[in-house]
Design a protein around this motif. Structure first.
Motif, short mmCIF file in Angstrom:
data_model
loop_
_atom_site.label_atom_id
_atom_site.label_comp_id
_atom_site.label_asym_id
_atom_site.label_seq_id
_atom_site.Cartn_x
_atom_site.Cartn_y
_atom_site.Cartn_z
N TYR A 189 9.00 0.29 9.42
CA TYR A 189 9.58 1.55 8.82
C TYR A 189 10.24 1.51 7.65
O TYR A 189 11.57 0.96 7.83
N GLU A 218 -1.64 3.37 3.97
CA GLU A 218 -1.10 3.40 5.27
C GLU A 218 -1.81 2.91 6.21
O GLU A 218 -1.69 2.19 7.42
N GLN A 243 17.26 12.96 1.45
CA GLN A 243 16.85 13.80 2.28
C GLN A 243 15.18 13.75 2.76
O GLN A 243 14.65 13.89 4.00
N MET A 283 -2.83 7.16 -0.82
CA MET A 283 -1.84 7.14 0.49
C MET A 283 -2.40 6.72 1.82
O MET A 283 -2.10 5.76 2.49
N LEU A 309 16.45 8.19 11.08
CA LEU A 309 15.15 7.32 10.94
C LEU A 309 15.41 5.82 11.43
O LEU A 309 14.67 5.11 11.94
N ARG A 349 10.84 8.60 2.66
CA ARG A 349 9.68 7.92 1.92
C ARG A 349 8.45 8.84 1.81
O ARG A 349 7.54 8.37 1.84
N LEU A 350 8.77 10.12 1.79
CA LEU A 350 7.93 11.22 2.04
C LEU A 350 7.43 11.66 0.51
O LEU A 350 8.01 12.25 -0.10
N PRO A 351 6.08 11.23 0.18
CA PRO A 351 5.68 11.88 -1.10
C PRO A 351 5.25 13.36 -1.17
O PRO A 351 5.22 13.99 0.04
N GLN A 352 5.18 13.81 -2.19
CA GLN A 352 5.11 15.34 -2.54
C GLN A 352 3.56 15.17 -3.35
O GLN A 352 3.85 15.34 -4.67
N PRO A 353 2.55 15.39 -2.52
CA PRO A 353 1.29 15.47 -3.33
C PRO A 353 1.14 16.42 -4.35
O PRO A 353 1.94 17.64 -3.86
N ARG A 362 7.47 -2.47 1.52
CA ARG A 362 6.66 -2.85 2.67
C ARG A 362 5.69 -4.06 2.37
O ARG A 362 5.51 -4.78 3.36
#
Lengths: 431, 431
Positions: free
Chosen positions: B351, B28, B383, B24, B77, B386-390, B410
């Motif tokens: 984004y 990014e 909710q 990640m 967003l 695009r936020l990952p949960q490591p 992207r």
């Protein structure tokens, strides 16, 4: 959870809300143009008080904690804003060093640090937490109540750079407000981005300077909206060189409290406000809820003198405060479950990313709520963040109210930007 | 509503998900550096297909509709991203003119236009909707099923500027894909920002050029991740100058279908994939679900020939398509309520702002879903965007899966940026 708000749903505040909504495109454009000329603080939080008849910021924090109070729904906004902030400052960044406060035993504070770590990790950075606490001599892992943990590593200072073991950051993000002064380990770092700048530290900042800048931008926004800037601006006076612990400056304080109360009384009369005016007396270099005294009459000062002295002398790690800020007290008319509440607006770069209500069951409407015993409830902000709902009547829409809070929060952030420019020791002066 | 997904939870896709998550910060940073050199499209949507063993974009839309399928949670967003986009292009903007498709009777499409209007209004612009449909001769208000309405105003062309009555915009935002060619009324506008640029129109763009650019960036991302780029890249071949309606180009088509199927078969063998390879044949200038034919064997082409001919000749408002794209078919293994589903990722500026599943109850796993009868379900994206949960195991976390979709979305957007630079008729050429 949607907070139950009790706000004064009539009177000037609704007029203000309506004007703010009607002027939305003009307001947003004005901010856009301001941000072309001025750099927003990296992040900030603003305490806002809604008196029903006026709405004003009472503190602007440039090293915000409390990120753990933001809901998961606000996280994507914070991440997106963090991406924008990083991109401007150091697009090639891989590594970010986060320097927290020295309260390494406070798991509530460390939960906020963990949330910041998450935000910047999700924005695509390797994040490590470097402590400048002399007590942290080796890598220390602290377990948090939610099962997460935070690893604090002692910072390592090279000749020109700061890092932790095997980690050389491009950007160093301070979440330590430097209230005890700037430690030598942070000085003379010229190869890395150190944010916010050292002169944003609490020991260097003067709240009177901040509110002077705020007054200026509030006047301009007031003009844009066609409203009396007093409706969004807390009046203030200042006493320099006071040493209350020794009784020096009490006369200045008494005179200025009296003068400010007279000004407020005049405004209250103009607007037909029946409340009793009051002022708050606090150290000009800011305090975290320490040494903030509510005064309703200059005569009270004498009686309060001893209390003030003992309280004020407790600020800045025991040293007597020198400059005193006397600020118009702004009531908070908001209640949640019978407790007095005030909204706190969180910003990252130029964007409002969330907020919450600070509530305090044991405090009055004219008292500072940022004190032990306060708790936090996410704003109804939750889902719709700062998005207004045009066409809904003033006072009836939580999103519209929060849009207005976000405007005032951003106005205080803009003032902080002006303030930091004016106080930058490295600024180039063009004559 | 949380969609019920049936995804292949084993095999290469989970490996890919794990690599994407582990990389990640590198991903990014790579995007950040790319955006320093290249300009992202103003907005875009990407259709992604997850075959369980590979994940690839199959179409990149630079004039996205369907904004009404995004949930209210995604709105903040989108607004924040719109603010960032506007700020870069025309910070002094007050007015935005939105030019929609000419389907003024399609209330589903107009609901998307209303959503775009809301996003840009909330970003602080005065928004009006200017139609270039010759049928719109006067201001026309269309009521939408949700009680909103959209007012279409005929555009007014001055010598150098475009607007509607009493409205002179700084920026003109096209939401019309110009599939019938660029109308004269949009040409030679040099004083206003016209976005996306005219050469992004469907009649000008070539999907083969897009996928050539995509191949390039996919190779680079593949290298960064340490994976075979085929896992994220659909192979393709191209036949130029075909006139299928007249039988011209059938040989080229047959040869290339055969060649491509052979390549895919080899890859399937390498990865031990038991599925039957297939290709899709479509007009190179893109279609909105018209004239897309699934072919499993070159021999099928003969039998399909007539069908192809009639279908392909239906594209581009009746004119025969000239260039043909033969693209590796990517199965979709995702299901929702027994219907075949594919994710669509929405982006504004750089984004990811949301997404949804396009589902089609009557279509097979190897068929195009962007066709009449499709419906839409918001992504579980809802909710956490695009936020990952490591730290969560691959395949078990919807946010992690959607982070991967957002990366591929992207990547296709980045390819579109390269594509538009390469095809810009006004580009300065440095030799």
């Amino acid at each position: 959870m949607v907070p139950h708000l009790v706000t004064a749903l009539t009177g000037p505040i609704n007029e203000l809300e309506q004007r703010v909504l009607d002027s939305m495109p003009a307001i947003e454009r004005w901010f856009r143009l301001e941000w072309m000329e001025h750099t927003p603080p990296f992040y900030s939080s603003v305490d806002v008080r809604n008196a029903g008849f006026k709405l004003a910021p009472v503190d602007t924090n440039l090293f915000p904690g409390g990120w753990n109070n933001l809901t998961p729904e606000m996280l994507p906004l914070a991440v997106q804003a963090a991406m924008a902030a990083i991109e401007k400052i150091c697009p090639e960044a891989r590594n970010l060093l986060l320097i927290p406060e020295n309260h390494s035993g406070n798991t509530f504070y460390l939960s906020s640090v963990a949330q910041l770590r998450r935000i910047f990790h999700m924005a695509g950075l390797n994040v490590r937490i470097g402590s400048i606490d002399p007590a942290i001599k080796k890598t220390t892992t602290v377990e948090l109540p939610n099962g997460e943990s935070v690893t604090l590593e002692p910072v390592i200072r090279g000749k020109r750079r700061l890092g932790v073991k095997d980690f050389d950051p491009c950007t160093i993000l301070l979440n330590n407000d430097l209230r005890a002064g700037v430690p030598g380990i942070l000085e003379d770092i010229h190869e890395q981005y150190l944010l916010p700048p050292l002169h944003a530290g609490r020991s260097t900042r003067r709240m009177s300077k901040h509110f002077k800048c705020y007054e200026e931008v509030a006047k301009r926004l007031g003009k844009l909206l066609g409203v009396d800037p007093w409706l969004i601006n807390p009046l203030f006076e200042k006493c320099g060189e006071a040493k209350l612990a020794e009784g020096v400056g009490m006369e200045c304080l008494s005179t200025n409290v009296d003068a400010l109360l007279t000004k407020i009384r005049r405004k209250y009369k103009e607007y037909g406000i029946k409340e009793k005016p009051f002022v708050v007396v606090k150290a000009d270099n800011g305090t975290h809820g320490m040494g903030i005294v509510t005064v309703r009459d200059a005569k009270d000062l004498e009686a309060l003198s001893l209390k003030v002295q003992s309280k004020m002398s407790g600020t800045r790690d025991g040293q007597p405060a020198c400059d005193i800020l006397i600020q118009e007290g702004v009531l908070t008319k908001e209640r949640m479950h019978d407790a007095v509440a005030e909204p706190v607006v969180y910003m990252m770069d130029r964007y409002v990313v969330g907020g919450f209500y600070r509530i305090h069951a044991d405090r009055g409407v004219d008292e500072n709520l940022d004190a032990p015993g306060s708790s936090f409830v996410p704003l109804a902000f939750e889902q719709s963040a700062r998005l207004p709902q045009p066409g809904i009547k003033p006072g009836a829409s939580a999103p519209n109210r929060f849009y207005m809070y976000g405007v005032v929060g951003r106005l205080a952030m803009l003032a902080a930007s002006y303030e930091l420019e004016a106080t930058d020791p490295n600024a180039e002066v063009y004559e």
